[in-house]
Design an enzyme around this catalytic site. Structure first.
Site, short mmCIF file in Angstrom:
data_model
loop_
_atom_site.label_atom_id
_atom_site.label_comp_id
_atom_site.label_asym_id
_atom_site.label_seq_id
_atom_site.Cartn_x
_atom_site.Cartn_y
_atom_site.Cartn_z
N GLU A 262 -3.30 8.05 -5.88
CA GLU A 262 -3.33 7.25 -6.83
C GLU A 262 -4.88 7.71 -7.62
O GLU A 262 -5.74 7.98 -6.97
CB GLU A 262 -3.56 5.78 -6.67
CG GLU A 262 -2.53 5.14 -6.26
CD GLU A 262 -2.17 3.67 -5.92
OE1 GLU A 262 -3.47 3.01 -6.31
OE2 GLU A 262 -1.37 3.23 -5.81
N ARG B 229 0.83 -1.32 0.11
CA ARG B 229 0.05 0.07 -0.13
C ARG B 229 0.94 1.26 0.14
O ARG B 229 1.91 1.36 0.86
CB ARG B 229 -1.09 -0.27 1.39
CG ARG B 229 -2.14 -0.88 1.21
CD ARG B 229 -2.96 -0.36 -0.01
NE ARG B 229 -4.21 -1.51 -0.27
CZ ARG B 229 -4.11 -2.31 -1.13
NH1 ARG B 229 -3.30 -2.51 -1.94
NH2 ARG B 229 -5.37 -3.27 -1.05
N HIS C 93 -0.48 0.58 -10.44
CA HIS C 93 -0.90 -0.20 -9.52
C HIS C 93 -1.48 -1.21 -10.13
O HIS C 93 -2.97 -1.56 -10.54
CB HIS C 93 -2.35 0.63 -8.73
CG HIS C 93 -2.52 -0.26 -7.35
ND1 HIS C 93 -3.15 0.37 -6.41
CD2 HIS C 93 -2.31 -1.39 -7.03
CE1 HIS C 93 -3.26 -0.31 -5.56
NE2 HIS C 93 -3.04 -1.53 -5.61
#
Length: 328
Positions: free
Chosen positions: A271, A242, A290
């Site tokens: 993000e 994370r 991601h």
């Protein structure tokens, strides 16, 4: 057990076959709150089930859904959910562990390889027509095989990364977790190859430090300037857990000072990564958007498990993968 049709709100698109499974059993509406928040909010008061990902289901959303029985996340991580609010209402939270372990491990190991061998940088050299002679030492990478891997976090994904490192690349593996893992029961192939190690020793010895930490109040910002300073000079840092577990300013400082050789990042504190973030263009950073679980096979498997979880919960059965909101 209940066969009654209920109201389900899908808040992120599902594969057509999984949407059809839901529609065969329940009355389904779709509203992506990132694109049409008004439609999402309008559907909440009647929703008995929610399914989706990548949007905060906070106390306000939960309060606006008085009939809600279950939230099924198409993800493993649950940091987008107000666990206390769900627990207070006795709302089931389901997620999708297991399905994506090997795929995320592939991604993390790809980052490890790319950073050490400077794959993206050198591919760009070729693409831009700057490869006009044999490369010199200034563009050499570093070996991966035989180097020491340090894992922060040693759950299913951490163990999958360790298998790739130890069994495929002959890498000694050190891991730091709250307690040692019973390798005989959980990962017998790693016995004698992966070792529970105090954090200072791991940071001092590891050539690659890979963070696979969940985001909790205890881990937020945990990988900070102090930890970077303890890492072996010339180490490579990889984050596949994370983004908010890492102090990104401290990471940049460690890279700029030369203490760390490179970083590979699939996750970020914000993000998508803002255009003005130095991480986007830093020459020592390999950034990915991601993509840890982003393969056709794995994303479909996650959706299939999430739909099964939702259908089970709405029928009064215990889903295969329930997150314990009381323990958080």
């Amino acid at each position: 057990m209940s066969d009654a049709r209920k109201k389900v709100l899908v808040f992120r698109a599902l594969p057509p076959d999984q949407m059809a499974r839901l529609q065969a059993a329940h009355d389904v509406s779709f509203a992506d709150p990132k694109k049409d928040r008004a439609a999402f909010d309008a559907a909440l008061p009647e929703a008995q089930g929610l399914i989706g990902s990548s949007f905060p289901i906070d106390a306000g959303v939960i309060a606006a859904a008085p009939k809600l029985e279950v939230v099924s996340s198409v993800s493993v991580g649950v940091d987008n959910y107000d666990l206390a609010a769900l627990h207070a209402r006795h709302i089931v939270l389901a997620h999708t562990p297991g399905v994506l372990d090997e795929t995320v491990a592939d991604t993390v190991f790809a980052l490890l390889m790319a950073t050490s061998r400077r794959v993206v940088e050198l591919a760009t050299l070729v693409r831009e027509g700057r490869w006009d002679r044999n490369i010199g030492e200034d563009l050499f990478g570093f070996d991966v095989h035989g180097k020491t891997l340090g894992l922060l976090g040693f759950g299913r994904i951490g163990q999958a990364i360790a298998r790739r490192a130890a069994l495929g690349f002959g890498m000694p593996v050190l891991y730091h977790a709250r307690r040692p893992v019973d390798l005989a029961a959980q990962a017998p192939e790693l016995q004698g190859r992966a070792h529970h190690t105090p954090l200072p020793q791991l940071l001092d010895r590891a050539d690659f430090v890979v963070a696979m930490l969940p985001l909790t109040p205890q881990t937020r910002g945990m990988v900070d300037a102090g930890l970077f300073a303890q890492m072996k000079p010339g180490a490579v840092f990889i984050n596949g857990g994370r983004g908010a577990t890492v102090d990104e300013a401290a990471l940049l400082a460690a890279l700029d000072s030369g203490h760390l050789r490179a970083a590979g990042l699939d996750v970020f504190a914000r993000e998508p990564l803002p255009l003005d973030s130095p991480l986007r263009t830093h020459p020592k950073v390999t950034p990915l958007p991601h993509i840890g679980s982003a393969t056709h096979e794995t994303r479909h498997g996650m959706a299939e498990l999430a739909v099964s979880n939702l259908l089970d919960a709405l029928a009064g059965r215990r889903p295969a993968a329930v997150y314990d909101t009381a323990a958080s």
